[in-house]
Write an enzyme that holds these catalytic residues in place. Structure first.
Site, PDB file in Angstrom:
ATOM      1  N   CYS A   2       0.836  -1.189   0.000  1.00  0.00           N
ATOM      2  CA  CYS A   2       0.000   0.000   0.000  1.00  0.00           C
ATOM      3  C   CYS A   2       0.878   1.248   0.000  1.00  0.00           C
ATOM      4  CB  CYS A   2      -0.919  -0.003   1.211  1.00  0.00           C
ATOM      5  SG  CYS A   2      -1.853  -1.533   1.434  1.00  0.00           S
ATOM      6  N   ARG A  27       1.601   0.687  -6.283  1.00  0.00           N
ATOM      7  CA  ARG A  27       1.882  -0.169  -5.132  1.00  0.00           C
ATOM      8  C   ARG A  27       0.619  -0.782  -4.544  1.00  0.00           C
ATOM      9  NH1 ARG A  27       7.021   1.988  -1.981  1.00  0.00           N
ATOM     10  NH2 ARG A  27       6.272   0.470  -0.484  1.00  0.00           N
ATOM     11  N   TRP A  74      -3.828  -2.082  -1.058  1.00  0.00           N
ATOM     12  CA  TRP A  74      -3.840  -3.430  -1.625  1.00  0.00           C
ATOM     13  C   TRP A  74      -4.441  -4.327  -0.557  1.00  0.00           C
ATOM     14  CZ3 TRP A  74      -1.570  -8.204  -0.458  1.00  0.00           C
ATOM     15  CH2 TRP A  74      -1.626  -9.152  -1.486  1.00  0.00           C
ATOM     16  N   ASN A 108      -0.011   0.516   6.409  1.00  0.00           N
ATOM     17  CA  ASN A 108       0.533  -0.513   5.517  1.00  0.00           C
ATOM     18  C   ASN A 108       0.981  -1.690   6.377  1.00  0.00           C
ATOM     19  OD1 ASN A 108       0.248   1.348   3.487  1.00  0.00           O
ATOM     20  ND2 ASN A 108       2.438   1.659   3.145  1.00  0.00           N
ATOM     21  N   GLY A 109       0.801  -2.911   5.878  1.00  0.00           N
ATOM     22  CA  GLY A 109       1.292  -4.070   6.592  1.00  0.00           C
ATOM     23  C   GLY A 109       0.166  -4.950   7.100  1.00  0.00           C
ATOM     24  N   GLU A 491      10.091 -17.435 -15.988  1.00  0.00           N
ATOM     25  CA  GLU A 491       9.787 -16.004 -16.016  1.00  0.00           C
ATOM     26  C   GLU A 491       8.784 -15.670 -17.119  1.00  0.00           C
ATOM     27  OE1 GLU A 491       9.960 -11.779 -15.450  1.00  0.00           O
ATOM     28  OE2 GLU A 491      10.062 -13.566 -14.194  1.00  0.00           O
ATOM     29  N   LYS A 495       5.125 -13.959 -16.471  1.00  0.00           N
ATOM     30  CA  LYS A 495       4.675 -12.729 -17.118  1.00  0.00           C
ATOM     31  C   LYS A 495       3.307 -12.926 -17.774  1.00  0.00           C
ATOM     32  CE  LYS A 495       7.645  -9.890 -15.966  1.00  0.00           C
ATOM     33  NZ  LYS A 495       7.577 -10.603 -14.691  1.00  0.00           N
ATOM     34  N   GLU A 498       0.612 -13.193 -15.062  1.00  0.00           N
ATOM     35  CA  GLU A 498       0.453 -11.954 -14.299  1.00  0.00           C
ATOM     36  C   GLU A 498      -0.455 -10.951 -15.002  1.00  0.00           C
ATOM     37  OE1 GLU A 498       4.232 -10.585 -11.688  1.00  0.00           O
ATOM     38  OE2 GLU A 498       4.661 -10.831 -13.812  1.00  0.00           O
ATOM     39  N   HIS A 514       7.533 -36.829 -17.933  1.00  0.00           N
ATOM     40  CA  HIS A 514       7.311 -37.247 -16.548  1.00  0.00           C
ATOM     41  C   HIS A 514       6.018 -36.657 -15.981  1.00  0.00           C
ATOM     42  CE1 HIS A 514      11.183 -39.221 -16.371  1.00  0.00           C
ATOM     43  NE2 HIS A 514      11.759 -38.123 -16.855  1.00  0.00           N
ATOM     44  N   LYS A 613       3.031  -3.687  -6.784  1.00  0.00           N
ATOM     45  CA  LYS A 613       4.418  -3.625  -7.237  1.00  0.00           C
ATOM     46  C   LYS A 613       5.417  -4.004  -6.145  1.00  0.00           C
ATOM     47  CE  LYS A 613       7.689  -2.571 -10.153  1.00  0.00           C
ATOM     48  NZ  LYS A 613       7.922  -3.455 -11.301  1.00  0.00           N
TER      49      LYS A 613
END
Length: 618
Positions: A2, A27, A74, A108-109, A491, A495, A498, A514, A613
């Site tokens: 946040c 954020r 967030w 925040n947190g 990665e 992406k 996301e 497998h 972020k």
């Protein structure tokens, strides 16, 4: 995750609060709000839309004042809804539903003992309007308030367990905001006759460049043109402390998009410059690239432990190959959020390497502190923010120069992390007598040519746009790689999921038979990273396994691999093979594939759902 902004000034600070939120919106963007001291009481506006809508609401409600706090959220506790949005008010115990607020607070947190505190406060007559853990803090401060907000916040901190940064003000003290932090970042901005709080110095860009980085356990009393700080001592008590004021040229994070549709696209295309800037001061290979005293410290190292999360973890996974093959040093890579919760075997001769774009990643910071507590004192961070907690916590640092990265899905931060990690592998190799002068010169030549090589890969964008059209209607995809390109496949899959919300998984190509091969049908695109390395022959066999089951292959192939397009095989040829640095080139088209697929599906590219972020909560 946040964002917090707060201010005490003789002028109207509401435009500053709102502008700060815009800079921090990446954020957290589930909801946002602002609260001020106006007309002898508290006034606020909250929204589950973006900050631009909040700005309209603030103007409509004529909210303006010299003291206030603001927040972009967030969600952790409670769905994104107006009643869960910050700032939260407390009118005190047994207050009527329409009673005016007395305490206003943003946070925040995560407060780990909020349920216990909630029950206690309910028993004392406090009424809760939200599902958040934050409202607990507002009521707790109100319960402890007896005319001095600074004292009430200090007392409240003794009852809170978890990670948090807070900013709070009181109706009865018009020109005062109190901030506190424990495990979540908070900075103080010192202006001329005015003082500010923020979770990130970027929020204060253009307002003040005089920044104080508050330390763990600090509580700060912010008033007109002055401030006091108390810090937590070894015995847990709070004592007055002095914190250094830094001059920080914070990037606003709101650079013009120019010809680009989104920040993510802009940042993908900024990678040649970001890499060049990151390499700018590198004239030769030396441990001192990572800080004074690194030569002696690295000399005593016989293994490397890398701690990171998400995209940074995949950078570490690539680095493991480099460190073991080039430097010959045993390397382990740990997901930071898991590392501190298992029994491990510490080695005091370990170099602990953390990787973080923001330098504030809560899980990575906690893992770093855990590693130190086990006796591993030689620490290094690869980080994009020179003033971050990660840089302050580590003995050594390599600062990537990617610049502000606004898009939630990391791109240029990732490739510059890889550059920093490759330099680390070379430095340790040289220290261990495994790097000749000729080899050093060869690696430096490749590094200096890297921006040009990446620029050539970016020229493939039209072909990748064509691929993205085939992915638009898909809901699943597989990514394959081998060796040091397996983390690049990981990665690429990350992406895609996301920002396009397509379920994507990555596997070492040899693992297909497998289990994952059971998923392969004509409806399952299989993206394959195919450099011309010693595993190419094996990889071609794995590709044939996909084709034999009717799977559609999308192959990023070096020009000399002799992999040709045909029925069910779509090939984009990379401009050149780049040896050990090939992962940096091969990830770029995967970034573009995710970006253009997301655009075609109409998702919010820069602010994907449920993500933020900077991950500053565990």
């Amino acid at each position: 995750m946040c964002g917090i902004v707060g201010a005490v000034s003789a002028r109207n600070i509401v435009p500053i609060l709102v502008e700060g939120l815009k800079r921090l919106e990446y954020r957290g963007y589930d909801s946002c709000g602002v609260a001020v001291h106006q007309g002898g009481g508290l006034k606020r506006a909250r929204s589950t839309a973006r900050v631009a809508e909040l700005q309209t609401q603030v103007a409509s409600d004529r909210i303006e004042a010299g003291t206030g706090i603001a927040h972009t959220r967030w969600a952790t506790h409670g769905i994104p809804a107006v009643n869960n949005a910050h700032p939260h008010f407390s009118a005190g115990p047994n207050a009527a539903a329409d009673a005016p607020g007395k305490i206003a607070l943003v946070h925040n947190g995560i407060i780990e003992n909020y349920e216990e505190l909630r029950s206690e406060l309910k028993a004392k007559g406090f009424k809760f309007d939200s599902q958040t853990d934050t409202e607990v803090i507002a009521h707790l401060v109100a319960h402890l308030y007896h005319g001095d907000l600074f004292e009430a916040v200090q007392q409240a901190m003794t009852q809170l367990r978890g990670a948090y940064a807070i900013a709070v003000f009181c109706r009865d003290e018009p020109h005062r905001v109190v901030g506190a932090r424990e495990g979540s970042p908070l900075v103080l901005g010192v202006g001329k006759g005015e003082t500010f709080l923020a979770s990130d110095a970027m929020a204060l860009a253009g307002v003040t460049d005089q920044i104080v980085y508050l330390e763990e356990g600090d509580v700060v009393d912010v008033q007109l043109g002055k401030h006091w700080i108390v810090g937590k001592q070894a015995d847990g008590s709070l004592r007055p402390v002095q914190r250094e004021v830094h001059t920080v040229q914070a990037h606003s994070g709101a650079a013009e998009l120019g010809p680009y549709r989104h920040y993510m696209q802009k940042e993908i295309f900024e990678q040649p410059k970001a890499i060049a800037d990151t390499l700018d001061a590198v004239a030769g290979i030396s441990p001192e690239l990572f800080g004074d005293g690194a030569y002696a410290a690295f000399k005593g190292v016989d293994q490397v432990l890398i701690l990171a999360c998400g995209t940074s973890y995949y950078a570490g996974a690539v680095a493991k190959y480099w460190l073991e093959s080039i430097a010959g040093i045993p390397t382990s890579v740990e997901i930071a959020s898991e590392y501190r919760y298992r029994d491990s075997v510490p080695n005091p001769r370990t170099l602990v390497v953390t990787i973080s774009q923001s330098g504030e990643t809560a899980d990575t910071l906690a893992a770093l502190k855990h590693a130190r507590s086990l006796g591993m004192a030689t620490t290094l961070t690869i980080c994009n923010v020179a003033t971050s907690a990660m840089v302050r916590e580590c003995k050594f640092a390599y600062i990537t120069r990617a610049g502000a990265e606004v898009g939630v899905a990391s791109t240029k931060a990732f490739t510059t992390q890889l550059v920093g990690l490759f330099l680390l592998a070379l430095a340790l190799a040289k220290l261990r007598g495994r790097l000749t002068q000729a080899q050093e010169a060869g690696h430096l030549k490749l590094l200096r040519h890297l921006p040009v090589a990446v620029q050539a890969v970016l020229a493939l964008e039209p072909q990748i746009v064509a691929w993205s059209q085939a992915f638009t209607a898909k809901e699943n995809a597989l990514f394959l790689g081998r060796g040091l390109h397996y983390p690049i496949a990981l990665e690429g899959a990350l992406k895609l999921k996301e920002i396009s919300y397509i379920h994507a998984e990555a596997y070492p190509a040899g693992e297909l038979k497998h289990g994952p091969l059971a998923l392969v049908t004509a409806a399952m695109p299989v993206v394959t990273v195919a450099p011309n390395d010693q595993l190419l022959g094996k990889l071609k066999s794995n590709m044939q396994e996909v084709r034999a089951r009717g799977g559609e292959l999308y192959v990023l192939a070096d020009s000399d691999t002799r992999i040709e397009s045909g029925p069910g095989v779509h090939v984009i040829r990379m401009p050149e093979h780049y040896g050990a640095l090939s992962p940096i080139l091969h990830v770029v088209p995967l970034q573009l594939l995710a970006y253009h697929t997301a655009c075609a599906r109409g998702t919010d590219v820069d602010k994907p759902r449920n993500l933020a972020k900077s991950v500053t909560v565990e």
